[in-house]
Design a protein around this motif. Structure first.
Motif, PDB file in Angstrom:
ATOM      1  N   ILE A  33       1.020  -1.156  -0.351  1.00 51.67           N
ATOM      2  CA  ILE A  33      -0.161  -0.125  -0.236  1.00 51.67           C
ATOM      3  C   ILE A  33       0.512   1.222   0.183  1.00 51.67           C
ATOM      4  N   ALA A 159     -11.891  15.538  -3.425  1.00 48.36           N
ATOM      5  CA  ALA A 159     -11.515  14.531  -4.250  1.00 48.36           C
ATOM      6  C   ALA A 159     -10.801  12.915  -4.595  1.00 48.36           C
ATOM      7  N   TYR A 160      -9.661  13.759  -3.923  1.00 48.92           N
ATOM      8  CA  TYR A 160      -8.541  12.981  -4.762  1.00 48.92           C
ATOM      9  C   TYR A 160      -8.053  12.344  -3.490  1.00 48.92           C
ATOM     10  N   HIS A 162     -10.374  11.524  -1.370  1.00 49.10           N
ATOM     11  CA  HIS A 162     -11.558  10.860  -1.371  1.00 49.10           C
ATOM     12  C   HIS A 162     -11.203   9.496  -2.271  1.00 49.10           C
ATOM     13  N   VAL A 163     -10.549   9.584  -3.404  1.00 51.93           N
ATOM     14  CA  VAL A 163      -9.497   8.788  -4.144  1.00 51.93           C
ATOM     15  C   VAL A 163      -8.434   7.665  -3.485  1.00 51.93           C
ATOM     16  N   GLN A 166     -10.569   5.802  -0.468  1.00 56.23           N
ATOM     17  CA  GLN A 166     -10.779   4.115  -1.563  1.00 56.23           C
ATOM     18  C   GLN A 166      -9.763   3.222  -1.196  1.00 56.23           C
ATOM     19  N   VAL A 167      -8.353   3.791  -1.969  1.00 55.73           N
ATOM     20  CA  VAL A 167      -7.437   2.871  -2.007  1.00 55.73           C
ATOM     21  C   VAL A 167      -7.011   2.132  -0.827  1.00 55.73           C
ATOM     22  N   VAL A 169      -9.067   1.811   1.668  1.00 49.72           N
ATOM     23  CA  VAL A 169     -10.242   0.396   1.764  1.00 49.72           C
ATOM     24  C   VAL A 169      -9.872  -0.308   0.886  1.00 49.72           C
ATOM     25  N   ALA A 170      -9.516  -0.974  -0.654  1.00 54.35           N
ATOM     26  CA  ALA A 170      -9.393  -1.569  -1.015  1.00 54.35           C
ATOM     27  C   ALA A 170      -8.347  -1.462  -0.374  1.00 54.35           C
ATOM     28  N   GLU A 173      -8.816  -4.828   2.332  1.00 52.37           N
ATOM     29  CA  GLU A 173      -9.587  -6.308   1.747  1.00 52.37           C
ATOM     30  C   GLU A 173      -8.603  -6.385   1.583  1.00 52.37           C
TER      31      GLU A 173
ATOM     32  N   VAL B   6     -16.100   0.137  -3.903  1.00 50.03           N
ATOM     33  CA  VAL B   6     -14.812   1.143  -4.403  1.00 50.03           C
ATOM     34  C   VAL B   6     -14.037   1.565  -5.869  1.00 50.03           C
ATOM     35  N   VAL B 141      -3.988  -1.986  -6.836  1.00 52.44           N
ATOM     36  CA  VAL B 141      -4.240  -2.128  -5.375  1.00 52.44           C
ATOM     37  C   VAL B 141      -5.317  -3.810  -5.050  1.00 52.44           C
ATOM     38  N   SER B 145      -5.778  -7.003  -4.226  1.00 50.07           N
ATOM     39  CA  SER B 145      -7.155  -7.357  -2.835  1.00 50.07           C
ATOM     40  C   SER B 145      -7.272  -8.614  -3.347  1.00 50.07           C
ATOM     41  N   THR B 147      -9.213 -10.576  -1.371  1.00 44.57           N
ATOM     42  CA  THR B 147     -10.144 -11.927  -1.007  1.00 44.57           C
ATOM     43  C   THR B 147     -11.649 -11.577  -2.526  1.00 44.57           C
TER      44      THR B 147
END
Lengths: 250, 155
Positions: A33, A159-160, A162-163, A166-167, A169-170, A173, B6, B141, B145, B147
């Motif tokens: 990451i 907005a950036y 926010h991207v 999301q990264v 969050v991914a 996962e 996402v 990314v 992932s 999963t």
């Protein structure tokens, strides 16, 4: 095709997405990451035409530490804020809102900053990066001249950010939260080694911080090594160890 | 949050950031075919589906050339427009197709579109390219992932 409608009007075909992602996953190892975050920050200043950009993340005690900056000037901005505990990015994190400064060198809100800043860090903006609605760090950009920030600037930065969220969050996962946290902690830790190596080079070769940092990065790139490993070698010690996955960062 | 959610958020964010009406994504599948993967609204789905069916359109041309394709009016006659695609994507007028390149290899195409005709100047094209770079990182990314990839029927 099997498009499914999201919460808004967005529609995604999960089957097609997974098939393509599986293809992408072939023959490549996970890079981690922090590496992705560095690349994202490098894109941000090219995207908006800023002089530089950086990321800061909070430790468990909610102290912001710098993770990455696109150049030495940006590094001084993040280092100064981490050292003094004040500045636009610290305020953006604490207040969970965008904070801007037309000219941070003359900004009365943070009198301790100017003496630690690179002289070419002037206009600064910081926006929070959130996970599950809670701020975990900041995206920071700066201009090398005083800059009147418009609302459209901060909207675009939100907005950036926010991207970036999301990264994250991914990535969560992909890895358990603890592993992600380890990777970020490792990145925060190895910056200390780099800082010390820069200080060592400055003293030994009578260099400025900028010259030492640039030289260290160039030598690492030329020898295809991690900056942190090279820095640790210069100091005659081992770099910080990432227990979770030593290959993920750097 | 799964990969679809996402991607949904990222596409919406990018369209907002770029100031256009929508964004749509086509990715190469395991057989090197461009497949419609997602869009921010129905118009985007129509645009991608029409291109996938016709095997033609700005995204296909962008993939073939490995470069940006900027269309002022999709409904214009060929070669400036793609009337056959436009006929199945009526709300869409202007399209900017950006090839998504990872390690020198094409992995897909990102389309930005508006409902009114417009020119895409060089600064706008450059911004589009940067957003394409950003989307490649997001896809990397997601690809890492485990999963999401492990259970294809799960999303």
């Amino acid at each position: 095709m099997g498009f499914t409608r999201g919460y808004g009007m967005t529609q995604i075909d999960p089957e097609a997405l997974v098939a393509s992602l599986r293809r992408l996953q072939k023959d490549r190892s996970a890079t981690g990451i922090v590496h992705h975050l560095e690349r994202i920050v490098q894109v941000v200043d090219r995207l908006f035409g800023y002089s530089g950009a950086g990321l800061m993340f909070a430790e468990e005690d909610r102290t912001l530490r710098y993770l990455f900056a696109t150049d030495e000037r940006g590094r001084s901005l993040e280092r100064a804020q981490a050292a003094t505990g004040q500045g636009p990015c610290v305020a953006a994190y604490a207040g969970d809102t965008a904070v801007t400064s037309v000219d941070v060198r003359g900004d009365v809100r943070w009198p301790g900053l100017p003496e630690l800043l690179h002289p070419e860090v002037r206009g600064v903006a910081g926006v929070p990066i959130r996970l599950n609605g809670v701020p975990v760090g900041t995206l920071n950009v700066y201009q090398d001249t005083p800059h009147e920030w418009q609302e459209s600037d901060t909207q675009a930065l939100h907005a950036y950010a926010h991207v970036i969220e999301q990264v994250l969050v991914a990535a969560m996962e992909a890895d358990e939260k603890a592993v992600l946290a380890d990777q970020l902690q490792y990145a925060l830790d190895y910056r200390i080694v780099i800082e010390r190596a820069i200080g060592y080079l400055m003293g030994k070769h009578d260099l400025t911080a900028s010259q030492a940092f640039t030289g260290l990065r160039k030598q690492a790139r030329d020898s295809r090594r991690k900056v942190s490993d090279l820095a640790a070698e210069l100091l005659g010690e081992q770099g910080p160890r990432n227990v979770a996955n030593p290959d993920h960062v750097g | 949050m799964d990969a679809s959610s996402v991607l949904e958020n990222v596409l919406t964010g990018m369209a907002e950031l770029f100031g256009v009406d929508g964004a749509a994504l086509m990715l190469l599948d395991g057989h090197d075919r461009l497949r419609a993967v997602g869009a921010t609204d129905d118009a985007g789905v129509m645009l991608e589906s029409a291109q996938e069916r016709a095997g033609d359109g700005p995204a296909m041309e962008s993939a073939a050339r490995g470069g940006l394709v900027a269309i002022r009016d999709l409904h214009a006659s060929s070669p400036t427009g793609f009337p056959d695609v436009a006929a199945h994507a009526l709300p869409v007028r202007a399209v900017l197709s950006i090839p998504l390149i990872e390690d020198s290899e094409l992995i897909g195409v990102l389309d930005f579109y508006t409902r009114a005709g417009r020119d895409w100047d060089s600064a706008t094209r450059q911004t589009g390219s940067r957003l394409g770079e950003l989307l490649v990182i997001v896809l990397q990314v997601l690809a890492e992932s485990r999963t999401d990839i492990a259970s294809p029927g799960q999303c």
